[in-house]
Design a protein around this motif. Structure first.
Motif, PDB file in Angstrom:
ATOM      1  N   ASN A 184       0.831  -1.215   0.000  1.00  0.00           N
ATOM      2  CA  ASN A 184       0.000   0.000   0.000  1.00  0.00           C
ATOM      3  C   ASN A 184       0.861   1.259   0.000  1.00  0.00           C
ATOM      4  O   ASN A 184       0.538   2.247  -0.660  1.00  0.00           O
ATOM      5  CB  ASN A 184      -0.929   0.006   1.216  1.00  0.00           C
ATOM      6  CG  ASN A 184      -2.075  -0.973   1.060  1.00  0.00           C
ATOM      7  OD1 ASN A 184      -2.373  -1.431  -0.043  1.00  0.00           O
ATOM      8  ND2 ASN A 184      -2.727  -1.318   2.160  1.00  0.00           N
TER       9      ASN A 184
ATOM     10  N   GLY B 192       2.106   1.781  -3.433  1.00  0.00           N
ATOM     11  CA  GLY B 192       1.045   2.375  -4.252  1.00  0.00           C
ATOM     12  C   GLY B 192       0.896   3.858  -4.008  1.00  0.00           C
ATOM     13  O   GLY B 192       0.625   4.630  -4.935  1.00  0.00           O
TER      14      GLY B 192
ATOM     15  N   GLU C 182       0.756  -0.556 -13.530  1.00  0.00           N
ATOM     16  CA  GLU C 182      -0.497  -0.568 -12.779  1.00  0.00           C
ATOM     17  C   GLU C 182      -1.655  -0.011 -13.602  1.00  0.00           C
ATOM     18  O   GLU C 182      -2.738  -0.593 -13.655  1.00  0.00           O
ATOM     19  CB  GLU C 182      -0.336   0.247 -11.492  1.00  0.00           C
ATOM     20  CG  GLU C 182      -1.571   0.260 -10.609  1.00  0.00           C
ATOM     21  CD  GLU C 182      -1.396   1.162  -9.396  1.00  0.00           C
ATOM     22  OE1 GLU C 182      -1.935   0.825  -8.343  1.00  0.00           O
ATOM     23  OE2 GLU C 182      -0.724   2.212  -9.518  1.00  0.00           O
TER      24      GLU C 182
ATOM     25  N   ASP D 258      -1.687  -5.926 -10.151  1.00  0.00           N
ATOM     26  CA  ASP D 258      -2.027  -5.721  -8.747  1.00  0.00           C
ATOM     27  C   ASP D 258      -0.726  -5.666  -7.930  1.00  0.00           C
ATOM     28  O   ASP D 258       0.358  -5.905  -8.478  1.00  0.00           O
ATOM     29  CB  ASP D 258      -2.973  -6.821  -8.238  1.00  0.00           C
ATOM     30  CG  ASP D 258      -2.351  -8.218  -8.316  1.00  0.00           C
ATOM     31  OD1 ASP D 258      -1.118  -8.346  -8.190  1.00  0.00           O
ATOM     32  OD2 ASP D 258      -3.098  -9.194  -8.521  1.00  0.00           O
ATOM     33  N   PRO D 259      -0.784  -5.346  -6.610  1.00  0.00           N
ATOM     34  CA  PRO D 259       0.442  -5.209  -5.814  1.00  0.00           C
ATOM     35  C   PRO D 259       1.353  -6.434  -5.851  1.00  0.00           C
ATOM     36  O   PRO D 259       2.584  -6.296  -5.926  1.00  0.00           O
ATOM     37  CB  PRO D 259      -0.093  -4.961  -4.394  1.00  0.00           C
ATOM     38  CG  PRO D 259      -1.399  -4.279  -4.613  1.00  0.00           C
ATOM     39  CD  PRO D 259      -1.965  -4.916  -5.854  1.00  0.00           C
TER      40      PRO D 259
END
Length: 411
Positions: A45, A48, A344, A350-351
């Motif tokens: 997170n 991101g 992304e 995705d992560p």
């Protein structure tokens, strides 16, 4: 005096992290794997959140710097470097789509999803870190600021953006890179627990063989074209660039390799005036090797996850790579960090897929860098011939120019 202990490099740390991850996933209790998964969720997170900042911090100053120079040499260098990057990505896509289906089982990483007992473990808790802006918003802001700085020649804003870039570079080198081995350890522990690691490890080596072969092919192509235009022996020119190639493998940084790249470029009879301009510029804008690696790794990860792709979807990705990686920092992994936003937003990674991309890329980062800087010498040959610069200089002038520029770019 005691000698300073040599720090363990990033690649050895990544290898240790992968091995430990496999051991933890196979032999440690579930609580350990799930604790690592919790760290991965928080770190993912945070990554991101940072991605839009990385895009603004790298792209805006990079575009702004291009506007500080003018003339035929700048235009030719930028155009040739960008075309070389596009060709590299396109060749990689063509070769990958022909070879990868034979060595990668499509959707093989989705198998665990059908077996609840071997599914990836969820973290104990999550901490939401919403980014300040979307990836495309960050790209647009970076373009507007970068082009604006170039047009109005704003020294104050340029200074602010470079300071912001320094902050982001420090964030990557002091926080993200040191924590990356822990993150990768957690990813591999979870994949081992879910029974996926055998698939990944079997794919890694095969993909690397293809990537390094593509690096060699693109270098031969670059010097064949440059040799034909500049009327020099391409194989002799490549031989002269070998010291720069080997130095780049050791430093993992185009910027740190500039003195050697410049010296070897001058040995190929490129005029000092052109070499001293083209080589430092190409160290930040010419990333053919990195583009090959990122394109190949992205296709491999997408195939493993059963994602559909085509040239129509991959070519825009390649186009954006050439822009977003401009002025990627001199720290190892700068190119893949700058590319995370494009992965992304355009390929919908995705992560976990982003982390896998980072691991795949960093494991061969030095070879991608070596391909980048070796190609810089070919661009210098082309620009030297196309601008009509003198290709002959005395031995003393060459030595003096090399020494001066080496001092200027030694970090």
């Amino acid at each position: 005096m005691q000698e300073k202990k040599k720090k363990l490099g990033l690649l050895p740390r990544l290898i240790i992290a992968i091995v430990l991850g496999i051991v933890f996933g196979a032999y440690m209790p579930e609580v350990v794997v799930r604790s690592l998964a919790t760290f991965n969720g928080i770190f993912g997170n945070f990554l991101g959140f940072v991605i839009p900042l990385i895009i603004v911090g790298f792209v805006a100053p990079g575009i702004g710097d291009l506007g500080n120079n003018a003339g035929k040499i700048l235009f030719l260098t930028v155009v040739i470097a960008y075309v070389s990057t596009l060709i590299s990505g396109t060749v990689a896509y063509t070769v990958d789509t022909a070879i990868f289906p034979r060595i990668i089982q499509e959707g093989s990483m989705l198998a665990s999803a059908t077996n609840p007992e071997e599914a990836l473990l969820a973290p104990y808790f999550k901490i939401d870190m919403p980014p300040l802006m979307g990836v495309m918003s960050a790209l647009l802001i970076a373009f507007i600021l970068g082009i604006g700085m170039a047009v109005i020649n704003s020294k104050s804003l340029n200074s602010v953006m470079h300071e912001f870039q320094s902050i982001i570079e420090k964030l990557i080198s002091a926080v993200i890179i040191p924590l990356l081995p822990v993150h990768i350890c957690g990813i591999f522990a979870n994949m081992t627990h879910a029974g996926e690691v055998q698939t990944i490890m079997s794919v890694f080596l095969k993909v690397y063989v293809v990537i390094i072969a593509l690096h060699i092919v693109i270098i031969l192509f670059q010097y064949t074209v440059a040799g034909a235009v500049a009327k020099v022996n391409p194989f002799k020119a490549i031989k002269n660039m070998i010291p720069a190639y080997l130095t780049a493998i050791g430093t993992q940084s185009s910027a740190a390799t500039i003195p050697v790249t410049l010296r070897q470029t001058l040995e190929n009879k490129v005029s000092p005036r052109v070499a001293q301009f083209v080589i430092p510029l190409c160290a930040t804008i010419h990333l053919s090797g990195s583009t090959i690696t990122l394109t190949s790794c992205a296709i491999a990860v997408m195939m493993l996850h059963g994602m559909q792709f085509s040239f129509a979807s991959m070519f825009p990705f390649i186009i954006m790579l050439g822009i977003t990686m401009v002025a990627a920092p001199g720290v190892p992994g700068g190119a893949v960090m700058a590319a995370l936003g494009v992965l992304e937003s355009m390929l919908h990674f995705d992560p976990n897929m982003l982390t896998l991309m980072i691991a795949l890329y960093l494991a061969q980062d030095s070879f991608g860098t070596a391909c980048n800087i070796t190609g810089d010498g070919a661009i210098a040959l082309l620009v030297d011939k196309m601008t009509g610069s003198s290709s002959t200089s005395t031995s003393s002038t060459t030595t003096s120019s090399t020494t001066t520029t080496s001092e200027a770019y030694t970090h």
